[in-house]
Design a protein around this motif. Structure first.
Motif, PDB file in Angstrom:
ATOM      1  N   ASP A 285       0.801  -1.214   0.000  1.00 40.34           N
ATOM      2  CA  ASP A 285       0.000   0.000   0.000  1.00 40.34           C
ATOM      3  C   ASP A 285       0.840   1.272   0.000  1.00 40.34           C
ATOM      4  N   GLY A 286       2.107   1.170   0.354  1.00 35.31           N
ATOM      5  CA  GLY A 286       2.970   2.338   0.350  1.00 35.31           C
ATOM      6  C   GLY A 286       3.407   2.695  -1.057  1.00 35.31           C
ATOM      7  N   PRO A 287       4.211   3.765  -1.173  1.00 31.45           N
ATOM      8  CA  PRO A 287       4.686   4.152  -2.506  1.00 31.45           C
ATOM      9  C   PRO A 287       5.553   3.066  -3.120  1.00 31.45           C
ATOM     10  N   PRO A 288       5.414   2.813  -4.424  1.00 28.37           N
ATOM     11  CA  PRO A 288       6.200   1.754  -5.059  1.00 28.37           C
ATOM     12  C   PRO A 288       7.680   2.106  -5.121  1.00 28.37           C
ATOM     13  N   ALA A 289       8.523   1.073  -5.134  1.00 28.35           N
ATOM     14  CA  ALA A 289       9.952   1.297  -5.302  1.00 28.35           C
ATOM     15  C   ALA A 289      10.220   1.820  -6.710  1.00 28.35           C
ATOM     16  N   ALA A 290      11.262   2.625  -6.836  1.00 33.62           N
ATOM     17  CA  ALA A 290      11.611   3.190  -8.140  1.00 33.62           C
ATOM     18  C   ALA A 290      12.519   2.236  -8.893  1.00 33.62           C
ATOM     19  N   ALA A 291      12.277   2.096 -10.206  1.00 30.25           N
ATOM     20  CA  ALA A 291      13.143   1.283 -11.038  1.00 30.25           C
ATOM     21  C   ALA A 291      14.489   1.981 -11.221  1.00 30.25           C
ATOM     22  N   PRO A 292      15.558   1.215 -11.450  1.00 28.03           N
ATOM     23  CA  PRO A 292      16.862   1.846 -11.707  1.00 28.03           C
ATOM     24  C   PRO A 292      16.775   2.770 -12.916  1.00 28.03           C
ATOM     25  N   ARG A 293      17.189   4.015 -12.755  1.00 24.99           N
ATOM     26  CA  ARG A 293      17.060   4.996 -13.827  1.00 24.99           C
ATOM     27  C   ARG A 293      18.281   4.980 -14.731  1.00 24.99           C
ATOM     28  N   TRP A 294      18.020   4.919 -16.038  1.00 24.34           N
ATOM     29  CA  TRP A 294      19.080   5.010 -17.041  1.00 24.34           C
ATOM     30  C   TRP A 294      19.134   6.478 -17.464  1.00 24.34           C
ATOM     31  N   THR A 295      20.167   7.180 -17.078  1.00 26.71           N
ATOM     32  CA  THR A 295      20.217   8.624 -17.262  1.00 26.71           C
ATOM     33  C   THR A 295      21.382   9.031 -18.166  1.00 26.71           C
ATOM     34  N   VAL A 296      21.197  10.138 -18.869  1.00 26.13           N
ATOM     35  CA  VAL A 296      22.241  10.722 -19.704  1.00 26.13           C
ATOM     36  C   VAL A 296      22.765  11.973 -18.998  1.00 26.13           C
ATOM     37  N   THR A 297      24.076  12.006 -18.755  1.00 26.65           N
ATOM     38  CA  THR A 297      24.715  13.128 -18.080  1.00 26.65           C
ATOM     39  C   THR A 297      25.520  13.948 -19.083  1.00 26.65           C
ATOM     40  N   ASP A 298      25.319  15.255 -19.035  1.00 21.64           N
ATOM     41  CA  ASP A 298      26.020  16.165 -19.949  1.00 21.64           C
ATOM     42  C   ASP A 298      27.367  16.546 -19.354  1.00 21.64           C
ATOM     43  N   ARG A 299      28.453  16.130 -20.006  1.00 25.75           N
ATOM     44  CA  ARG A 299      29.792  16.520 -19.586  1.00 25.75           C
ATOM     45  C   ARG A 299      30.510  17.271 -20.708  1.00 25.75           C
TER      46      ARG A 299
END
Length: 376
Positions: A285-299
């Motif tokens: 009933d609590g908030p669902p766990a977050a899936a691992p995020r695939w992120t793009v980082t600007d360098r």
């Protein structure tokens, strides 16, 4: 809607935990649907239970396909199959499960609990919608349907028959159905719950399953340590088993953010009262766990690259392989393989390298100067 997908090593008590999860939520007033292929250990009062019948689903789908393709089959002189002579083929179980998930989700219960097969088969099943939709797009591109009125002319010019309209219509229907179940699997409200009896084999199986979930972008909400023996016992033989369980339970606590302990009843659970005793953890009933995020980082200001970060807990360098093909990335991690589209920004880049650091795969991409013009 929340969806909890329950899986784990074979024989760990997945069906019992799924039933206990559904019953616990129903007792709290949630509208719950449970999907399972197996016999349940209780009546589950207040829960809508749907049994997944792979054989019946296979017969219904094949007979419907025969009806839709009737003209083509008659043209070929095919002898149609009767329902009585049909037995399901390998893979029927997976398609029946996915169809049941789609139909149950369409009714939007407060909570959908799905009793999945063992983890290796479950992961393969959950990956099917994405994979099959890719195949359909490649083999029968939707944009080519616009030329259906020219098919008779094209057939004469090419000297070979063009795909019939029913084939495109069937592909479009399959794509819609696969998209619907893929939406459920990828929804932020969907999480996976792994069930295992603490022990050396379970520890290895859970690590593999966790890696597979990460590869496919699925969220793990908890590990259910099932059938835990009493911590105190005068029996020396039983004490050895308890010590082994506790050792591996401690390892699970170190490796996973949420581990829920479920005690062994000393018997097979029978009835809703027993299932209520087995309700794992705090429930869904609590908030669902977050899936691992695939992120793009600007360098671009520092290293003049973009970095695509893919969390892959448990991955090792020897089991990694990356191949870029057009706008897609072919990713192999241990026993798992996935073909994913590149983020839009990275399609204008070339891959210059990759590295695995603390369970995160970082793919370095350099912008193509011809596609990333810069002012002087």
């Amino acid at each position: 809607m929340r969806t909890v997908l329950v899986t784990g090593p074979g024989g760990a008590g997945r069906t019992t935990v799924a039933a206990a999860t559904a019953l616990a939520a129903a007792r709290r007033g949630t509208r719950v649907t449970l999907l399972t292929p197996d016999r349940l250990p209780g009546d589950l009062a207040g829960v809508t239970v749907r049994r997944i019948d792979a054989a019946a689903h296979f017969r219904a789908e094949l007979l419907a396909f025969q009806d839709r393709a009737g003209a083509a089959l008659d043209l070929l002189g095919a002898s149609r199959l009767d329902a009585e002579e049909l037995t399901e083929l390998p893979g029927a179980e997976q398609f029946a499960l996915l169809s049941a998930v789609r139909e149950a989700a369409a009714e939007e219960p407060g909570l959908l609990v799905v009793d999945l097969p063992p983890a290796d088969r479950a992961l393969a099943t959950l990956a099917l919608p994405e994979q099959l939709r890719r195949y359909l797009r490649r083999l029968l591109p939707p944009e080519r349907q616009a030329a259906r009125s020219l098919r008779p002319v094209l057939a004469q010019l090419a000297g070979v028959p063009m795909p019939a309209q029913w084939l495109y219509e069937t592909a479009a229907r399959w794509d819609l159905e696969l998209a619907a179940v893929q939406a459920v699997i990828e929804d932020p409200g969907t999480t996976v719950r792994l069930v295992a009896e603490p022990g050396p084999a379970a520890t290895d199986a859970l690590r593999t399953a966790r890696l597979g979930l990460a590869v496919h972008g699925l969220a793990l909400d908890a590990v259910v340590a099932n059938r835990l023996l009493p911590a105190e016992t005068p029996d020396p033989w039983l004490a050895g088993l308890v010590a082994q369980q506790r050792k591996h339970l401690a390892e699970l606590a170190d490796d996973y953010p949420a581990v829920w302990e479920v005690a062994h009843l000393g018997r097979d659970p029978r009835g809703d009262d027993d299932l209520e005793l087995l309700g794992p953890g705090s429930g869904p009933d609590g908030p669902p766990a977050a899936a691992p995020r695939w992120t793009v980082t600007d360098r671009l200001d520092q290293d003049d690259v973009l970095v695509w970060s893919l969390p892959l807990p448990g991955a090792v360098k020897d089991g990694l392989a990356l191949v870029r093909r057009g706008d897609e990335l072919l990713l192999t991690v241990g026993p798992f393989r996935r073909i994913v589209p590149l983020p839009s920004a990275l399609r204008r880049c070339t891959v210059t390298g990759a590295g695995l650091h603390d369970g995160v795969l970082e793919i370095r991409c350099a912008p193509d100067p011809g596609l990333w013009p810069r002012g002087g």
